[in-house]
Design an enzyme around this catalytic site. Structure first.
Site, mmCIF file in Angstrom:
data_model
loop_
_atom_site.group_PDB
_atom_site.id
_atom_site.type_symbol
_atom_site.label_atom_id
_atom_site.label_comp_id
_atom_site.label_asym_id
_atom_site.label_seq_id
_atom_site.Cartn_x
_atom_site.Cartn_y
_atom_site.Cartn_z
ATOM 1 C CG ASP A 163 -2.864 -4.154 1.964
ATOM 2 O OD1 ASP A 163 -1.967 -3.298 2.019
ATOM 3 O OD2 ASP A 163 -2.638 -5.342 1.704
ATOM 4 C CG ASP A 327 -0.975 3.777 5.148
ATOM 5 O OD1 ASP A 327 0.257 3.680 5.007
ATOM 6 O OD2 ASP A 327 -1.784 3.107 4.487
ATOM 7 C CG HIS A 360 -1.720 -0.046 5.663
ATOM 8 N ND1 HIS A 360 -2.066 0.576 4.485
ATOM 9 C CD2 HIS A 360 -1.701 -1.377 5.392
ATOM 10 C CE1 HIS A 360 -2.246 -0.338 3.539
ATOM 11 N NE2 HIS A 360 -2.040 -1.530 4.069
#
Length: 381
Positions: A163, A327, A360
């Site tokens: 991320d 994701d 994710h």
């Protein structure tokens, strides 16, 4: 009583969007309770808050004492495990999580003899939290990471990023490749935006807050599959509009909860205690300036990352991608993962994979599996 409502909802995690329609629960959320907040100030005049230490006691699967590096007059926190003389593994989280995200990976890596360091970005976790949203910048986060590495004297680093940890960490790695022995990425990217382009309109009146609909509310605690291989099972919607909504929601929603975001981005449900742990750093809105601003930092990125990408595309040391295969955002796409496999020299011949039962926040869903694979990966060099 919960009311069922048939509504279109945007599903996006980081840089991406998917639009579906489904039946979901609409629940009232109580406003945050009033808490007394102590505002501190650095010698340089930066006003900040510090989450009380008592908030972090008795978190599930989290026995680590914290250490701190002072940068810009602020405490930047990190958890450390494993032998002090072990080869370094540096773990970087994104938004809105903190180093707790790595609770399943740290024991495996430490038991294998690695010195594991999981850092909290300023404004997140146990790090200090400036209260002015204008303090936070993309370059600021990257510069502090560089200082953190230098102050601790870390060398031959095995880097794992995900991320916003990837957007920050891969910039630092691309500009300083000699600091790193290996790089591993899970659901991340280094985004290149041409200079002069404004990706999104800035949030109007960002310090005002309002009750907004949680844009990830469609996702159940136990996720449903978003993909058939690399093909999304749902289509439609504009990624640009979806991320614009996410920027606005993160910045302005009155009852923003980190736990809701993490829960929506995991394949397997979080326990109530785990959800509470993700909310611990943010006991009230005064502590949330950092977590609120992260999505907006994309507007600061044009023209900044070309040199860092050039460094990555010349990186010949081992480079691994381990993706959470469920994701639906751009960071989770096969195309994003394949970009690294095709363009980073050190990625050639490595055991890249997509884990189907991982969203994710793949560190929650498959932390032990990922750490085990990293140990095997490191052991081959």
């Amino acid at each position: 009583m919960k009311k069922l409502k048939f509504i279109p909802v945007f599903i996006f995690l980081s840089i991406g969007l998917l639009t579906v329609s489904c039946q979901v629960d609409e629940m009232d959320v109580s406003p945050e309770e009033e808490t007394e907040v102590e505002i501190l100030t650095t010698a340089g005049g930066i006003a900040f808050v510090r989450t009380p230490e008592a908030q972090f006691e008795n978190l599930p699967d989290w026995p680590y004492d914290y250490k701190y590096v002072e940068i810009d007059g602020l405490r930047q926190a990190y958890a450390e495990a494993g032998p002090a003389n072990g080869q370094v593994v540096l773990l970087l989280h994104g938004q809105p999580s903190w180093s707790y995200l790595y609770r399943k990976m740290i024991p495996v890596l430490a038991d294998a003899g690695y010195r594991v360091i999981a850092m909290d970005h300023i404004g997140m976790g146990r790090s200090d939290k400036p209260i002015d949203i204008n303090y936070y910048s993309y370059l600021g986060h990257a510069d502090r990471l560089g200082q953190f590495i230098q102050v601790l004297g870390l060398t031959d680093i095995n880097l794992f990023v995900q991320d916003w940890g990837s957007l920050i960490g891969l910039r630092v790695a691309g500009l300083n490749p000699d600091w790193f022995a290996t790089i591993s990425v899970g659901n991340g990217d280094l985004i290149i935006i041409p200079e002069g382009v404004q990706p999104f309109t800035p949030v109007e009146n960002p310090n005002e807050h309002e009750d907004l609909n949680f844009p990830l509310a469609i996702v159940p605690d136990q996720q449903f599959p978003f993909y058939n291989g690399c093909e999304l099972l749902f289509g439609g919607g504009s990624p640009q509009e979806g991320f614009r909504e996410w920027i606005n929601y993160a910045m302005k929603d009155t009852t923003f909860h980190a736990s809701e975001v993490v829960e929506s981005g995991t394949w397997f449900p979080l326990s109530d205690a785990e959800e509470a742990a993700y909310d611990v750093p943010f006991p009230s809105r005064e502590y949330m300036a950092g977590v609120r601003t992260f999505p907006s930092l994309i507007n600061q990125m044009p023209g900044l990352n070309e040199d860092a990408w050039a460094g990555l595309t010349a990186f010949e040391k081992p480079f691994l991608t381990i993706w959470g295969g469920n994701d639906p955002g751009n960071l989770g796409s096969c195309e994003t993962q394949q970009k690294f496999i095709d363009e980073v020299p050190g990625a050639e011949g490595q055991p890249h994979d997509r884990l189907p039962e991982a969203g994710h926040f793949l560190q929650h869903d498959q932390g032990v599996e990922i750490a085990t694979r990293l140990v095997e990966f490191y052991g081959t060099f």
